[in-house]
Design a protein around this motif. Structure first.
Motif, PDB file in Angstrom:
ATOM      1  N   ALA A 280      41.491  33.737  18.834  1.00  0.00           N
ATOM      2  CA  ALA A 280      41.577  34.341  20.438  1.00  0.00           C
ATOM      3  C   ALA A 280      40.449  35.950  20.369  1.00  0.00           C
ATOM      4  O   ALA A 280      39.833  36.565  20.964  1.00  0.00           O
ATOM      5  CB  ALA A 280      43.310  35.813  20.221  1.00  0.00           C
ATOM      6  N   LYS A 281      40.329  36.040  18.891  1.00  0.00           N
ATOM      7  CA  LYS A 281      39.756  37.903  18.849  1.00  0.00           C
ATOM      8  C   LYS A 281      38.051  37.155  19.367  1.00  0.00           C
ATOM      9  O   LYS A 281      37.663  37.921  19.817  1.00  0.00           O
ATOM     10  CB  LYS A 281      40.143  37.993  17.705  1.00  0.00           C
ATOM     11  N   SER A 282      37.588  36.013  18.563  1.00  0.00           N
ATOM     12  CA  SER A 282      36.527  35.719  18.497  1.00  0.00           C
ATOM     13  C   SER A 282      36.113  35.450  20.315  1.00  0.00           C
ATOM     14  O   SER A 282      35.145  36.257  20.105  1.00  0.00           O
ATOM     15  CB  SER A 282      36.384  34.061  18.195  1.00  0.00           C
ATOM     16  N   PHE A 283      36.466  35.474  20.610  1.00  0.00           N
ATOM     17  CA  PHE A 283      36.265  35.359  22.803  1.00  0.00           C
ATOM     18  C   PHE A 283      35.834  36.397  22.761  1.00  0.00           C
ATOM     19  O   PHE A 283      34.987  36.887  23.416  1.00  0.00           O
ATOM     20  CB  PHE A 283      37.113  34.532  23.300  1.00  0.00           C
ATOM     21  N   LEU A 284      37.319  37.415  22.273  1.00  0.00           N
ATOM     22  CA  LEU A 284      37.459  39.128  22.850  1.00  0.00           C
ATOM     23  C   LEU A 284      36.353  40.050  22.489  1.00  0.00           C
ATOM     24  O   LEU A 284      35.306  40.342  22.933  1.00  0.00           O
ATOM     25  CB  LEU A 284      38.225  39.315  22.705  1.00  0.00           C
ATOM     26  N   ALA A 285      35.479  39.199  21.615  1.00  0.00           N
ATOM     27  CA  ALA A 285      34.197  39.760  20.451  1.00  0.00           C
ATOM     28  C   ALA A 285      33.351  39.114  21.150  1.00  0.00           C
ATOM     29  O   ALA A 285      32.433  39.846  21.155  1.00  0.00           O
ATOM     30  CB  ALA A 285      34.345  40.199  19.112  1.00  0.00           C
ATOM     31  N   LYS A 286      32.864  38.554  21.721  1.00  0.00           N
ATOM     32  CA  LYS A 286      31.887  37.983  22.303  1.00  0.00           C
ATOM     33  C   LYS A 286      31.246  38.384  23.166  1.00  0.00           C
ATOM     34  O   LYS A 286      30.419  38.148  24.019  1.00  0.00           O
ATOM     35  CB  LYS A 286      31.902  36.293  22.339  1.00  0.00           C
TER      36      LYS A 286
END
Length: 352
Positions: A280-286
């Motif tokens: 989840a956090k990977s998407f939000l960071a990108k």
């Protein structure tokens, strides 16, 4: 310093040598930074030893302007190359040109260095045989000297470096990567800020000759501590008002078991995350989406709250690579759809 800078320009890409490329890049940046620290300290000391005692702050302040002006000139060079070759070629090979061109500056600096003479203070110390016979041992082998080094490092230099890098380098990164401001516009904005701010360095350097160094530095630390967060919020509001409005209207929250959230270090974008929190956090960071963390009970599958909608992540550890990629694609599509639906922009609008 010059060698490490120019070598970045000829460093093979990740496609050629794999993970070695970013590893060597980090090493070169470390060498560059360490060498830069020595260069700056040596230059400041050299100028200070040539300065009248009553004007030492004014004289040495010009050394600090070289860092800001150097950054300003580098922005102009990057802009010139970017506009000359176009965005596609700049991303492919044009970004290397400024690094390789730095060889010219290194040659000039070596010539200047060889033309300099020792300062009067050092010549006097040498004549009186007052120079150190073992400077490294004396500096780091005695606690009273080590204590002064630690005080200078953590009490002065660390704070100044955080303020300088956050106010200039991170501000540019924040504009382009987080606020999605077009690169040329962001470079011009930061360049304009540098032009405005550089004369203030000389002004406050001169002021320190009259009221002391400590009040100036402590006041700077205090102003940065009080204003950095409001200033970056202001950047968001005025550089990308649509993003600021979306954050206020539909805040994003990640609800997850904190023990399943790892430190994400993915400089080349090839890491594959398997925990629901990391996915989840990977998407939000990108996507450069700001979010708030909320702790959940142990074993909880992470979920992303976008406004009043909840998009649940998934645990990918037990899935095959193909299954995990398919689930990631599905999850990212659902999350992107909701993010877009509540008004999070893909890029900053240059008109607004």
């Amino acid at each position: 310093m010059g060698a490490s800078t120019s070598l970045v320009g000829v460093l093979p890409a990740y496609a050629s040598i794999g993970i070695t490329a970013p590893a060597v890049l980090v090493i070169l940046r470390l060498v560059q930074g360490l060498a830069l620290g020595g260069e700056y300290g040596g230059a400041a000391t050299y100028v200070a030893e040539h300065s009248p005692p009553a004007k030492r702050g004014a004289f040495t302040s010009w050394i600090q302007t070289t860092a800001t002006l150097g950054f300003f000139l580098s922005l102009l060079v990057v802009l010139g190359v970017r506009l000359s070759v176009g965005e596609a070629k700049f991303a492919d090979w044009g970004w290397r040109v400024p690094f390789i061109f730095s060889i010219v500056l290194v040659t000039m600096s070596v010539w200047i260095r060889l033309s300099l003479h020792e300062s009067p203070v050092f010549i006097k110390m040498k004549a009186e045989n007052a120079t150190s016979k073992a400077p490294i041992k004396e500096a780091f082998g005695q606690w009273k000297h080590v204590r002064l080094v630690l005080v200078a490092l953590f009490g002065l230099v660390a704070g100044q470096s955080v303020i300088w890098y956050a106010g200039q380098f991170y501000a540019l990164f924040f504009l382009t990567q987080t606020l999605k401001v077009e690169a040329v516009t962001a470079n011009l904005l930061v360049a304009g800020a540098l032009v405005i701010g550089t004369p203030m360095i000389v002004f406050f350097g001169s002021l320190s000759d009259h009221i002391g160094r400590k009040p100036i530095m402590l006041a700077g630390f205090l102003l940065a501590a009080l204003h950095f967060f409001p200033l970056f919020h202001g950047l968001t509001k005025y550089a990308n008002p649509a993003l600021a409005a979306a954050q206020a209207r539909a805040p994003v929250t990640v609800v997850a078991d904190p023990r399943t959230c790892s430190f994400q270090f993915n400089p080349v974008g090839t890491s594959e995350f398997v925990n629901s929190c990391d996915i989840a956090k990977s998407f939000l960071a990108k996507a450069s989406v700001n979010y708030r963390n909320v702790d959940a009970p142990a074993g909880t599958v992470a979920a992303v709250h976008v406004g009043d909608r909840v998009i649940e992540s998934f645990e990918g550890a037990t899935l095959s690579s193909a299954e995990r990629k398919a689930k990631v694609k599905e999850f990212y599509a659902a999350l992107a759809k909701q993010i877009n639906a509540v008004g999070y922009p893909g890029c900053a609008d240059p008109i607004t």
